[in-house]
Design a protein around this motif. Structure first.
Motif, PDB file in Angstrom:
ATOM      1  N   ALA A  64    -104.368  19.685 -52.406  1.00 56.88           N
ATOM      2  CA  ALA A  64    -103.598  19.796 -53.649  1.00 56.88           C
ATOM      3  C   ALA A  64    -102.192  19.218 -53.534  1.00 56.88           C
ATOM      4  O   ALA A  64    -101.574  18.873 -54.540  1.00 56.88           O
ATOM      5  N   MET A  65    -101.677  19.099 -52.305  1.00 61.43           N
ATOM      6  CA  MET A  65    -100.308  18.626 -52.141  1.00 61.43           C
ATOM      7  C   MET A  65    -100.198  17.118 -52.382  1.00 61.43           C
ATOM      8  O   MET A  65    -101.111  16.367 -52.054  1.00 61.43           O
ATOM      9  N   ILE A  66     -99.070  16.700 -52.953  1.00 61.82           N
ATOM     10  CA  ILE A  66     -98.791  15.280 -53.152  1.00 61.82           C
ATOM     11  C   ILE A  66     -97.961  14.825 -51.951  1.00 61.82           C
ATOM     12  O   ILE A  66     -96.738  14.964 -51.926  1.00 61.82           O
ATOM     13  N   ILE A  67     -98.670  14.321 -50.932  1.00 60.73           N
ATOM     14  CA  ILE A  67     -98.018  13.902 -49.695  1.00 60.73           C
ATOM     15  C   ILE A  67     -98.589  12.567 -49.250  1.00 60.73           C
ATOM     16  O   ILE A  67     -99.613  12.107 -49.765  1.00 60.73           O
ATOM     17  N   ASP A  68     -97.920  11.952 -48.266  1.00 57.30           N
ATOM     18  CA  ASP A  68     -98.349  10.655 -47.758  1.00 57.30           C
ATOM     19  C   ASP A  68     -99.693  10.753 -47.048  1.00 57.30           C
ATOM     20  O   ASP A  68    -100.075  11.816 -46.538  1.00 57.30           O
ATOM     21  N   LEU A  69    -100.355   9.594 -46.966  1.00 56.74           N
ATOM     22  CA  LEU A  69    -101.662   9.517 -46.314  1.00 56.74           C
ATOM     23  C   LEU A  69    -101.584   9.963 -44.852  1.00 56.74           C
ATOM     24  O   LEU A  69    -102.457  10.683 -44.376  1.00 56.74           O
ATOM     25  N   THR A  70    -100.535   9.562 -44.148  1.00 58.38           N
ATOM     26  CA  THR A  70    -100.427   9.948 -42.733  1.00 58.38           C
ATOM     27  C   THR A  70    -100.299  11.460 -42.577  1.00 58.38           C
ATOM     28  O   THR A  70    -100.870  12.041 -41.648  1.00 58.38           O
ATOM     29  N   GLU A  71     -99.588  12.109 -43.514  1.00 59.22           N
ATOM     30  CA  GLU A  71     -99.464  13.568 -43.458  1.00 59.22           C
ATOM     31  C   GLU A  71    -100.785  14.243 -43.803  1.00 59.22           C
ATOM     32  O   GLU A  71    -101.176  15.239 -43.170  1.00 59.22           O
ATOM     33  N   ARG A  72    -101.491  13.689 -44.788  1.00 59.72           N
ATOM     34  CA  ARG A  72    -102.820  14.225 -45.122  1.00 59.72           C
ATOM     35  C   ARG A  72    -103.748  14.125 -43.912  1.00 59.72           C
ATOM     36  O   ARG A  72    -104.485  15.057 -43.588  1.00 59.72           O
ATOM     37  N   GLN A  73    -103.716  12.970 -43.259  1.00 56.37           N
ATOM     38  CA  GLN A  73    -104.577  12.758 -42.105  1.00 56.37           C
ATOM     39  C   GLN A  73    -104.200  13.700 -40.966  1.00 56.37           C
ATOM     40  O   GLN A  73    -105.065  14.224 -40.265  1.00 56.37           O
ATOM     41  N   GLY A  74    -102.897  13.927 -40.799  1.00 57.99           N
ATOM     42  CA  GLY A  74    -102.449  14.865 -39.771  1.00 57.99           C
ATOM     43  C   GLY A  74    -102.985  16.266 -40.008  1.00 57.99           C
ATOM     44  O   GLY A  74    -103.391  16.958 -39.069  1.00 57.99           O
ATOM     45  N   LEU A  75    -102.988  16.693 -41.275  1.00 62.25           N
ATOM     46  CA  LEU A  75    -103.532  18.013 -41.603  1.00 62.25           C
ATOM     47  C   LEU A  75    -105.032  18.071 -41.350  1.00 62.25           C
ATOM     48  O   LEU A  75    -105.558  19.068 -40.860  1.00 62.25           O
ATOM     49  N   LEU A  76    -105.713  16.989 -41.679  1.00 67.14           N
ATOM     50  CA  LEU A  76    -107.162  16.945 -41.464  1.00 67.14           C
ATOM     51  C   LEU A  76    -107.487  16.995 -39.974  1.00 67.14           C
ATOM     52  O   LEU A  76    -108.436  17.656 -39.556  1.00 67.14           O
ATOM     53  N   GLY A  77    -106.666  16.310 -39.186  1.00 65.67           N
ATOM     54  CA  GLY A  77    -106.943  16.237 -37.760  1.00 65.67           C
ATOM     55  C   GLY A  77    -106.487  17.438 -36.957  1.00 65.67           C
ATOM     56  O   GLY A  77    -106.870  17.582 -35.789  1.00 65.67           O
ATOM     57  N   GLU A  78    -105.673  18.318 -37.533  1.00 65.32           N
ATOM     58  CA  GLU A  78    -105.158  19.487 -36.805  1.00 65.32           C
ATOM     59  C   GLU A  78    -106.272  20.513 -36.600  1.00 65.32           C
ATOM     60  O   GLU A  78    -106.801  21.063 -37.563  1.00 65.32           O
ATOM     61  N   PRO A  79    -106.662  20.785 -35.340  1.00 72.25           N
ATOM     62  CA  PRO A  79    -107.788  21.696 -35.108  1.00 72.25           C
ATOM     63  C   PRO A  79    -107.430  23.179 -35.245  1.00 72.25           C
ATOM     64  O   PRO A  79    -108.310  24.007 -35.439  1.00 72.25           O
ATOM     65  N   ASP A  80    -106.142  23.510 -35.140  1.00 70.05           N
ATOM     66  CA  ASP A  80    -105.727  24.912 -35.152  1.00 70.05           C
ATOM     67  C   ASP A  80    -105.299  25.320 -36.562  1.00 70.05           C
ATOM     68  O   ASP A  80    -104.358  24.754 -37.119  1.00 70.05           O
ATOM     69  N   THR A  81    -105.984  26.296 -37.134  1.00 72.52           N
ATOM     70  CA  THR A  81    -105.719  26.700 -38.517  1.00 72.52           C
ATOM     71  C   THR A  81    -104.294  27.210 -38.702  1.00 72.52           C
ATOM     72  O   THR A  81    -103.627  26.884 -39.685  1.00 72.52           O
ATOM     73  N   LEU A  82    -103.806  28.022 -37.755  1.00 71.60           N
ATOM     74  CA  LEU A  82    -102.456  28.563 -37.887  1.00 71.60           C
ATOM     75  C   LEU A  82    -101.422  27.439 -37.867  1.00 71.60           C
ATOM     76  O   LEU A  82    -100.488  27.425 -38.662  1.00 71.60           O
ATOM     77  N   ARG A  83    -101.595  26.469 -36.963  1.00 72.83           N
ATOM     78  CA  ARG A  83    -100.668  25.323 -36.930  1.00 72.83           C
ATOM     79  C   ARG A  83    -100.768  24.525 -38.228  1.00 72.83           C
ATOM     80  O   ARG A  83     -99.767  24.059 -38.761  1.00 72.83           O
ATOM     81  N   ARG A  84    -101.993  24.367 -38.751  1.00 75.05           N
ATOM     82  CA  ARG A  84    -102.179  23.634 -40.011  1.00 75.05           C
ATOM     83  C   ARG A  84    -101.442  24.347 -41.149  1.00 75.05           C
ATOM     84  O   ARG A  84    -100.770  23.712 -41.962  1.00 75.05           O
ATOM     85  N   LEU A  85    -101.559  25.674 -41.194  1.00 78.71           N
ATOM     86  CA  LEU A  85    -100.878  26.432 -42.247  1.00 78.71           C
ATOM     87  C   LEU A  85     -99.354  26.339 -42.096  1.00 78.71           C
ATOM     88  O   LEU A  85     -98.634  26.225 -43.085  1.00 78.71           O
ATOM     89  N   ASN A  86     -98.863  26.362 -40.857  1.00 76.39           N
ATOM     90  CA  ASN A  86     -97.421  26.221 -40.642  1.00 76.39           C
ATOM     91  C   ASN A  86     -96.931  24.830 -41.035  1.00 76.39           C
ATOM     92  O   ASN A  86     -95.840  24.685 -41.600  1.00 76.39           O
ATOM     93  N   MET A  87     -97.734  23.807 -40.751  1.00 79.65           N
ATOM     94  CA  MET A  87     -97.392  22.444 -41.185  1.00 79.65           C
ATOM     95  C   MET A  87     -97.320  22.391 -42.710  1.00 79.65           C
ATOM     96  O   MET A  87     -96.421  21.794 -43.293  1.00 79.65           O
TER      97      MET A  87
END
Length: 199
Positions: A145-168
């Motif tokens: 839902a967030m309007i962010i850059d492709l690299t940031e979207r990809q970073g969120l997709l690639g983050e394996p740890d849910t807590l780190r993903r939520l903090n990002m």
């Protein structure tokens, strides 16, 4: 007998509940708590029907609530309070007392059942797995839902740890919200007299 704070929310044992106290009746409730001994406690109970503002607005309360204990109190010069409370024990509302500016209730404290740890262990593991799945799904919904850059979207997709993903996501949401507030606070341009452009 407990002072009651009806809310359009549910408090659970162990949860923190920050409250901003501005209505006079609840300022009085806090003053009465501060004048009394520790532990300073009141009941948080959800409103089944009605609204939070005004005792007259509360038409119906749920039967079970949670005791909140004051952990931190900040008083403002104008008499308002900011509170940090934590839920401790569940209670059942037996009767209401409306003789004070705020509601009070006669309550029965509810004890949790003593659980067989061995029997509960498989259920606990199942719930933990289901909750991790829920957090994963939630974190991906927020990312989409967030309007962010492709690299940031990809970073969120690639983050394996849910807590780190939520903090990002929390950091990204703070940044994006600040940017939106800045860009939307300017007056919109008057486009009525500009030439039409099909692009």
């Amino acid at each position: 007998m407990l002072p009651l704070f009806p809310l359009g929310a549910v408090l659970y044992p162990g949860m923190l509940l920050p409250l901003h106290i501005f209505e006079e009746r609840y300022r009085q409730l806090v003053r009465d708590l501060l004048d009394g001994p520790d532990p300073r406690r009141f009941g948080v109970i959800a409103i089944r029907k009605g609204r939070e503002t005004g005792i007259d607005g509360v038409h119906s309360l749920y039967e079970v609530g949670c005791i909140a204990t004051l952990r931190r109190v900040e008083q403002h010069a104008d008499g308002r309070f900011d509170l940090i409370t934590v839920g401790t024990q569940r209670f059942k509302l037996v009767s209401l007392d409306e003789t004070r500016p705020y509601l009070q209730g006669e309550v029965e404290v509810l004890d949790d059942d003593v659980t067989d740890q061995v029997a509960a262990a498989p259920v606990v593991r199942t719930v933990q797995t289901a909750f991790r799945g829920y957090l994963d799904a939630l974190s991906f919904i927020v990312a989409a839902a967030m309007i962010i850059d492709l690299t940031e979207r990809q970073g969120l997709l690639g983050e394996p740890d849910t807590l780190r993903r939520l903090n990002m996501q929390r950091a990204l949401l703070s940044r994006e919200t600040a940017m939106l507030r800045t860009t939307t606070s300017r007056p919109a341009p008057d486009l009525r007299n500009t030439p039409y452009n099909p692009n």
